[in-house]
Design a protein around this motif. Structure first.
Motif, PDB file in Angstrom:
ATOM      1  N   PRO A 144       3.556 -29.551  -3.432  1.00 22.68           N
ATOM      2  CA  PRO A 144       3.282 -28.348  -2.644  1.00 22.68           C
ATOM      3  C   PRO A 144       1.859 -27.845  -2.872  1.00 22.68           C
ATOM      4  CG  PRO A 144       5.387 -28.175  -3.779  1.00 22.68           C
ATOM      5  CD  PRO A 144       4.700 -29.380  -4.335  1.00 22.68           C
ATOM      6  N   THR A 145       1.183 -27.518  -1.786  1.00 20.18           N
ATOM      7  CA  THR A 145      -0.177 -26.977  -1.869  1.00 20.18           C
ATOM      8  C   THR A 145      -0.115 -25.453  -1.759  1.00 20.18           C
ATOM      9  OG1 THR A 145      -0.551 -27.072   0.519  1.00 20.18           O
ATOM     10  CG2 THR A 145      -1.036 -29.072  -0.754  1.00 20.18           C
ATOM     11  N   ILE A 146      -1.262 -24.819  -1.948  1.00 23.89           N
ATOM     12  CA  ILE A 146      -1.324 -23.360  -1.856  1.00 23.89           C
ATOM     13  C   ILE A 146      -0.987 -22.881  -0.446  1.00 23.89           C
ATOM     14  CG2 ILE A 146      -3.762 -23.138  -1.246  1.00 23.89           C
ATOM     15  CD1 ILE A 146      -1.802 -21.016  -3.821  1.00 23.89           C
ATOM     16  N   LYS A 147      -1.146 -23.765   0.543  1.00 20.48           N
ATOM     17  CA  LYS A 147      -0.821 -23.407   1.930  1.00 20.48           C
ATOM     18  C   LYS A 147       0.665 -23.100   2.076  1.00 20.48           C
ATOM     19  CE  LYS A 147      -0.812 -25.314   6.634  1.00 20.48           C
ATOM     20  NZ  LYS A 147      -1.105 -26.503   7.468  1.00 20.48           N
ATOM     21  N   GLU A 148       1.525 -23.985   1.551  1.00 22.17           N
ATOM     22  CA  GLU A 148       2.980 -23.762   1.618  1.00 22.17           C
ATOM     23  C   GLU A 148       3.384 -22.587   0.732  1.00 22.17           C
ATOM     24  OE1 GLU A 148       1.808 -27.408   3.058  1.00 22.17           O
ATOM     25  OE2 GLU A 148       1.855 -27.087   0.877  1.00 22.17           O
ATOM     26  N   VAL A 149       2.773 -22.490  -0.434  1.00 20.26           N
ATOM     27  CA  VAL A 149       3.085 -21.398  -1.360  1.00 20.26           C
ATOM     28  C   VAL A 149       2.748 -20.045  -0.730  1.00 20.26           C
ATOM     29  CG1 VAL A 149       2.481 -20.355  -3.580  1.00 20.26           C
ATOM     30  CG2 VAL A 149       2.760 -22.835  -3.409  1.00 20.26           C
ATOM     31  N   LYS A 150       1.603 -19.987  -0.057  1.00 20.03           N
ATOM     32  CA  LYS A 150       1.148 -18.739   0.554  1.00 20.03           C
ATOM     33  C   LYS A 150       2.136 -18.231   1.606  1.00 20.03           C
ATOM     34  CE  LYS A 150      -2.916 -16.695   2.824  1.00 20.03           C
ATOM     35  NZ  LYS A 150      -4.245 -16.968   3.413  1.00 20.03           N
ATOM     36  N   LEU A 151       2.704 -19.138   2.405  1.00 21.41           N
ATOM     37  CA  LEU A 151       3.658 -18.744   3.442  1.00 21.41           C
ATOM     38  C   LEU A 151       4.880 -18.060   2.828  1.00 21.41           C
ATOM     39  CD1 LEU A 151       3.614 -21.908   5.745  1.00 21.41           C
ATOM     40  CD2 LEU A 151       2.753 -19.636   6.337  1.00 21.41           C
ATOM     41  N   VAL A 152       5.419 -18.666   1.791  1.00 20.58           N
ATOM     42  CA  VAL A 152       6.611 -18.117   1.137  1.00 20.58           C
ATOM     43  C   VAL A 152       6.266 -16.822   0.409  1.00 20.58           C
ATOM     44  CG1 VAL A 152       8.463 -18.572  -0.517  1.00 20.58           C
ATOM     45  CG2 VAL A 152       7.538 -20.454   0.852  1.00 20.58           C
ATOM     46  N   TYR A 153       5.155 -16.841  -0.305  1.00 19.70           N
ATOM     47  CA  TYR A 153       4.750 -15.680  -1.112  1.00 19.70           C
ATOM     48  C   TYR A 153       4.489 -14.456  -0.233  1.00 19.70           C
ATOM     49  CZ  TYR A 153       1.722 -12.616  -3.849  1.00 19.70           C
ATOM     50  OH  TYR A 153       1.159 -11.527  -4.461  1.00 19.70           O
ATOM     51  N   GLU A 154       3.765 -14.635   0.861  1.00 12.58           N
ATOM     52  CA  GLU A 154       3.422 -13.493   1.709  1.00 12.58           C
ATOM     53  C   GLU A 154       4.661 -12.871   2.353  1.00 12.58           C
ATOM     54  OE1 GLU A 154       0.399 -14.797   4.416  1.00 12.58           O
ATOM     55  OE2 GLU A 154      -1.219 -14.471   2.957  1.00 12.58           O
ATOM     56  N   LYS A 155       5.643 -13.707   2.692  1.00 13.84           N
ATOM     57  CA  LYS A 155       6.896 -13.179   3.244  1.00 13.84           C
ATOM     58  C   LYS A 155       7.623 -12.345   2.191  1.00 13.84           C
ATOM     59  CE  LYS A 155      10.527 -12.752   5.925  1.00 13.84           C
ATOM     60  NZ  LYS A 155      10.520 -11.961   7.175  1.00 13.84           N
ATOM     61  N   ALA A 156       7.710 -12.875   0.955  1.00 10.51           N
ATOM     62  CA  ALA A 156       8.387 -12.165  -0.127  1.00 10.51           C
ATOM     63  C   ALA A 156       7.649 -10.879  -0.486  1.00 10.51           C
ATOM     64  CB  ALA A 156       8.500 -13.083  -1.349  1.00 10.51           C
ATOM     65  N   LEU A 157       6.321 -10.954  -0.528  1.00 11.26           N
ATOM     66  CA  LEU A 157       5.517  -9.777  -0.889  1.00 11.26           C
ATOM     67  C   LEU A 157       5.665  -8.672   0.156  1.00 11.26           C
ATOM     68  CD1 LEU A 157       3.460  -8.616  -2.906  1.00 11.26           C
ATOM     69  CD2 LEU A 157       1.641  -9.537  -1.434  1.00 11.26           C
ATOM     70  N   LYS A 158       5.693  -9.060   1.410  1.00  9.64           N
ATOM     71  CA  LYS A 158       5.854  -8.082   2.493  1.00  9.64           C
ATOM     72  C   LYS A 158       7.174  -7.323   2.346  1.00  9.64           C
ATOM     73  CE  LYS A 158       6.053  -7.735   7.553  1.00  9.64           C
ATOM     74  NZ  LYS A 158       6.058  -8.499   8.843  1.00  9.64           N
ATOM     75  N   LEU A 159       8.240  -8.050   2.023  1.00 17.72           N
ATOM     76  CA  LEU A 159       9.546  -7.403   1.838  1.00 17.72           C
ATOM     77  C   LEU A 159       9.535  -6.473   0.631  1.00 17.72           C
ATOM     78  CD1 LEU A 159      11.855 -10.493   2.486  1.00 17.72           C
ATOM     79  CD2 LEU A 159      11.587  -8.518   3.985  1.00 17.72           C
ATOM     80  N   PHE A 160       8.812  -6.881  -0.427  1.00 18.98           N
ATOM     81  CA  PHE A 160       8.775  -6.084  -1.654  1.00 18.98           C
ATOM     82  C   PHE A 160       7.908  -4.836  -1.471  1.00 18.98           C
ATOM     83  CE2 PHE A 160       6.880  -5.046  -5.809  1.00 18.98           C
ATOM     84  CZ  PHE A 160       8.037  -4.848  -6.554  1.00 18.98           C
ATOM     85  N   VAL A 161       6.726  -4.987  -0.897  1.00 23.04           N
ATOM     86  CA  VAL A 161       5.799  -3.861  -0.717  1.00 23.04           C
ATOM     87  C   VAL A 161       6.388  -2.818   0.235  1.00 23.04           C
ATOM     88  CG1 VAL A 161       3.540  -3.200   0.209  1.00 23.04           C
ATOM     89  CG2 VAL A 161       3.744  -5.204  -1.272  1.00 23.04           C
ATOM     90  N   SER A 162       7.145  -3.269   1.245  1.00 22.85           N
ATOM     91  CA  SER A 162       7.765  -2.342   2.199  1.00 22.85           C
ATOM     92  C   SER A 162       9.068  -1.749   1.673  1.00 22.85           C
ATOM     93  CB  SER A 162       8.027  -3.063   3.525  1.00 22.85           C
ATOM     94  OG  SER A 162       8.955  -4.123   3.335  1.00 22.85           O
ATOM     95  N   ALA A 163       9.401  -2.103   0.423  1.00 17.10           N
ATOM     96  CA  ALA A 163      10.608  -1.585  -0.255  1.00 17.10           C
ATOM     97  C   ALA A 163      11.906  -2.031   0.405  1.00 17.10           C
ATOM     98  CB  ALA A 163      10.561  -0.059  -0.352  1.00 17.10           C
TER      99      ALA A 163
END
Length: 283
Positions: A144-163
């Motif tokens: 896995p490259t940072i490209k695939e990691v970024k997709l998953v991470y940004e989705k998870a972060l969005k859910l967390f930051v928006s509570a």
């Protein structure tokens, strides 16, 4: 059984030998992929160690100066679980073990959980266990490259930051050695604050910006490390499965050869008996 039996055994022998060639080749491919993945995992761990050290240093500085949900959490009602499975099969119980672990982890709290699936093979296992996903990521490369990691991470972060979720957890298979892997759950967010003293430091342009960027770098590195560990475990499981299949094929070939030789010997014995009997009858 006769000549017809010998033809049938030859046909089966040819089929099993072809299967053996395939399983042996797949085992070699899995071994090669495992070697490459382990090397990348080792490099990523060195990078993660440096990123974690920097992040913890900044976290200690910010403890009394800055409030952030990265450390302090939020009031979300749900917990997010990112489950990492494979995109291809023939890896024994690898996917089933990960999904079974998640199921046992949340069985009393399924209504308060959200699930993101990484890897196509886990989707059917999740649905079989009555678990629905909010997002799915497939066709993840062997490394896995940072490209695939970024997709998953940004989705998870969005859910967390928006509570929407109060926690982000990763369920994966930790690679311990080529013969030992263990399914685990690792909390990604909120991050636990580091304890200890820190010397005076100058942070530019400001603490919040630098800390947020450092956390993003660290969390992406950590998520990639977990995905790489899961990929190593997947290739190891596939390698063991193919070695087992090749061994079974050898056992079947040996058994078929014994049966073939017995029938052939029986036919030769019968022919000799008939020749001897015919000679005796002419006397």
């Amino acid at each position: 059984m006769g000549a017809a039996g010998l033809i049938e055994i030859k046909r089966r022998l040819k089929s099993v030998e072809s299967t053996k060639k395939i399983t042996n080749a797949m085992g070699l491919v899995a071994t090669s992929k495992l070697r490459k993945c382990r090397k990348e995992l080792s490099i990523n761990e060195q990078y993660l160690e440096i990123a974690e050290k920097t992040m913890k240093s900044l976290a200690r500085i910010s403890e009394e100066k800055l409030t952030t949900s990265y450390f302090d959490g939020n009031d979300g009602n749900y917990k997010l679980y990112i489950i990492i499975t494979s995109d291809t099969g023939l890896c024994a119980g690898y996917n089933n073990n990960v999904v079974a672990f998640l199921d046992s982890l949340i069985k009393d709290d399924k209504d308060n959980c959200k699930i993101i699936s990484v890897g196509s093979k886990g989707i059917s296992y999740l649905r079989r266990n009555g678990l629905e996903t909010i997002d799915e990521y497939v066709d993840i490369p062997d490394i896995p490259t940072i490209k695939e990691v970024k997709l998953v991470y940004e989705k998870a972060l969005k859910l967390f930051v928006s509570a929407e979720v109060s926690e982000v957890n990763v369920v994966y298979t930790e690679f311990i050695s080529p013969i030992k892997q263990e399914v685990k759950s690792e909390k990604l967010l909120p991050v636990e604050r580091a304890v200890g003293e820190v010397g005076e430091q100058i942070v530019e342009p400001d603490l919040k910006t630098v800390l947020t960027d450092s956390l993003d770098i660290y969390l992406k590195g950590k998520l990639r490390a977990l995905m790489l560990s899961a990929k190593c475990s997947e290739q190891s499981a596939r390698m063991q499965a193919m070695d087992g299949a090749t061994s079974n094929a050898n056992d079947i070939i040996q058994e078929l050869n014994i049966r073939y030789n017995r029938i052939r010997q029986s036919m030769i014995t019968q022919e000799i008996s008939e020749i001897v009997g015919g000679a005796e009858a002419q006397k």
